[in-house]
Design an enzyme around this catalytic site. Sequence first.
Site, PDB file in Angstrom:
ATOM      1  N   ARG A 279      35.194  46.404  28.766  1.00 43.72           N
ATOM      2  CA  ARG A 279      33.847  46.050  29.511  1.00 43.72           C
ATOM      3  C   ARG A 279      32.820  46.822  29.235  1.00 43.72           C
ATOM      4  NH1 ARG A 279      32.448  47.142  34.419  1.00 43.72           N
ATOM      5  NH2 ARG A 279      34.345  47.402  35.483  1.00 43.72           N
ATOM      6  N   HIS A 283      30.757  45.239  36.047  1.00 44.69           N
ATOM      7  CA  HIS A 283      31.594  44.187  36.428  1.00 44.69           C
ATOM      8  C   HIS A 283      31.090  42.685  36.422  1.00 44.69           C
ATOM      9  CE1 HIS A 283      35.045  42.186  38.450  1.00 44.69           C
ATOM     10  NE2 HIS A 283      34.140  42.002  39.394  1.00 44.69           N
ATOM     11  N   TYR A 292      30.631  54.962  38.644  1.00 46.53           N
ATOM     12  CA  TYR A 292      32.150  55.280  38.669  1.00 46.53           C
ATOM     13  C   TYR A 292      32.813  55.768  37.098  1.00 46.53           C
ATOM     14  CZ  TYR A 292      32.514  50.247  37.900  1.00 46.53           C
ATOM     15  OH  TYR A 292      32.162  49.232  37.484  1.00 46.53           O
TER      16      TYR A 292
HETATM   17  C1  LIG Z   1      42.503  38.336  45.622  1.00 44.16           C
HETATM   18  C2  LIG Z   1      41.315  39.040  45.594  1.00 44.16           C
HETATM   19  N1  LIG Z   1      41.041  40.356  45.897  1.00 44.16           N
HETATM   20  C3  LIG Z   1      39.986  40.861  45.645  1.00 44.16           C
HETATM   21  C4  LIG Z   1      38.921  40.436  45.000  1.00 44.16           C
HETATM   22  C5  LIG Z   1      37.676  41.120  44.866  1.00 44.16           C
HETATM   23  N2  LIG Z   1      37.504  41.397  43.253  1.00 44.16           N
HETATM   24  C6  LIG Z   1      36.868  40.600  42.534  1.00 44.16           C
HETATM   25  S1  LIG Z   1      36.965  41.062  40.678  1.00 44.16           S
HETATM   26  C7  LIG Z   1      37.812  42.358  41.243  1.00 44.16           C
HETATM   27  C8  LIG Z   1      38.625  43.244  40.183  1.00 44.16           C
HETATM   28  C9  LIG Z   1      39.278  42.411  39.072  1.00 44.16           C
HETATM   29  O1  LIG Z   1      39.570  43.063  37.803  1.00 44.16           O
HETATM   30  P1  LIG Z   1      40.395  42.440  36.512  1.00 44.16           P
HETATM   31  O2  LIG Z   1      41.445  41.942  37.116  1.00 44.16           O
HETATM   32  O3  LIG Z   1      40.752  43.812  35.877  1.00 44.16           O
HETATM   33  O4  LIG Z   1      39.509  41.505  35.878  1.00 44.16           O
HETATM   34  P2  LIG Z   1      37.802  42.097  35.248  1.00 44.16           P
HETATM   35  O5  LIG Z   1      36.900  41.596  36.308  1.00 44.16           O
HETATM   36  O6  LIG Z   1      37.871  43.458  34.883  1.00 44.16           O
HETATM   37  O7  LIG Z   1      37.831  40.924  34.179  1.00 44.16           O
HETATM   38  C10 LIG Z   1      38.313  42.374  42.681  1.00 44.16           C
HETATM   39  C11 LIG Z   1      39.054  43.213  43.283  1.00 44.16           C
HETATM   40  C12 LIG Z   1      39.165  38.920  44.910  1.00 44.16           C
HETATM   41  N3  LIG Z   1      38.068  38.246  43.965  1.00 44.16           N
HETATM   42  N4  LIG Z   1      40.356  38.191  44.988  1.00 44.16           N
END
Ligand SMILES: Cc1ncc(C[n+]2csc(CCOP(=O)(O)OP(=O)(O)O)c2C)c(N)n1
Length: 384
Positions: A279, A283, A292
Site C-alpha cells: 500500500r 490506509h 508508523y
Molecule cells: C471487525 C473489524 N475490526 C476492526 C476494524 C477497523 N479496521 C478498519 S481497516 C482495518 C485494517 C485492515 O487491514 P487489512 O485487512 O490488511 O486490509 P487493508 O486495509 O490493508 O487493505 C481495521 C483493523 C473493522 N473495520 N472491522
Amino acid sequence: MSDKVVAELQEPTPSVGDGGPDMIQLLTPEGQRVSHPDYDRYVENLSADDLRSFYRDLVLIRRLDAEGYALQRQGELGLWPSLLGQEAAQVGSGRALRPHDFVFPTYREHGVGFVRGMDPQSSLQLFRGVSQGGWDPQENNFHLYTIVIGAQALHATGYAMGVKMDGNVGTGDPDRDTAVICYFGDGASSQGDVNEAFVYAASFDAPVVFFCQNNQWAISEPVTKQTRIPLFQRAAGFGFRGIRVDGNDILATYAVTQHALDEARSGNGPLLVEAYTYRMGAHTTADDPTKYRVSAEVEEWKFRDPILRLKTYLAHEGMADESFFTAVDAEADVFAAELREGCVTMKTMPGETMWDHVYAEDHPVMEAERAAFKAYQASFEEAI
Ligand SMILES: Cc1ncc(C[n+]2csc(CCOP(=O)(O)OP(=O)(O)O)c2C)c(N)n1
C-alpha cells in the site's frame, strides 16, 4: 511452539519487497518477461491489444484513485481508501474472472469493480454519503463493499455453497461453471470470520478463491506482527492450497487467479491466493502512515511499480509507442474530469433504497420496516 521450531517453519526473512522463492512472477520489476512452467499457458494467448487494454485499465484506475483522494481533501468525500500500488493485483485478478463469477470485495477494490464494468462513480457514492452502498450487486456480480473486516469471507463462502448446490460447479460447461472470489487484506487474515470461512470452504469444497492482497500493513500493524509464517502457507493448515504471487505483476496475478478460478469452477474446492504487494499511500485519508512506517520502505517499493513495469515491457517489445501512452494519459484526463463532475452533482439516494437489494423478492417484515422508515422521515417534513 518453541522459537527454534518457528524459525525452521519460516522462510529466510524476506527483505522489503522480496516475496521469497515461492512467489510466482512473470514480469520482473525491470519489465522483463520471465518464464514459469505452470503459468505461462495462462498468458500465452494474450494479444498485444489485450496487454494494451491491461495498461489502460491500470492507468485509469490509478487516476480514479487520485481523484478519490483529491475529492476527499477538497471536502467532497467523507473518506477515501486508496488502492495506490495495488492496481496490478486488482486488474490482473479482475480480468481473470468470467462475467457469471461473483465478487465479494472489501472497501478498496475500486479497480476490480472498474474491470467488472461498474460505473466508476459507484465507488464514490458510499464515501460521499449519498447511498447505503450504491449499486445493485446483481448488475455486475459485484457485491457491496464490506467495512467489517473479513466478514465478506463468510458471505462469499455461503454464496459459493449456493452455487455448488445449484449444480453450477464441475459440469465441464464453461458458461455454467461458476467461481466466487473473495478479496481481503493481510490484517483480515487474523480475523475469526476469515478462518471460519477457510474451515467451512475446505470441508465442503466450496468453489471460492480467497484473494488476499498482502499490502504489508493493517493500518499501523505490520504483517510481520500478524503471522509467523508467510500468509499463503496458512491454507495448508486448513487443507487447501495457497499460492503466493507477485501482486505488482499484472501477468502473474492474471495467470494465478485464472488457475485458482478454474480449480474452484471444476469442483476442486477453495484456493488461497496471496498477492504480495504494497500500500503506497495511507490506509485511508483518515490515516497518517508517517507515524508508523519509514519512508525508505516506501521508496524501495517505488521500484516495483506495477504500471511502469508493464509500460517498460510494452515499449521494449514494440507493442506500444509513445503515441499510445500519450493517448491513454489524455483519456485519463477526460475520465478524471467526468468523475469530478459526477461526484459533485451526485443526488442523494432516498434512505428507503437501503432495503432494495436485501432479499431477491420483497419480504413482509422488510416491507413493514421500509414503511415505518418512510413514515418516520415524513414526520420531519411535517414538523418543518
Ligand atoms: C471487525 C473489524 N475490526 C476492526 C476494524 C477497523 N479496521 C478498519 S481497516 C482495518 C485494517 C485492515 O487491514 P487489512 O485487512 O490488511 O486490509 P487493508 O486495509 O490493508 O487493505 C481495521 C483493523 C473493522 N473495520 N472491522
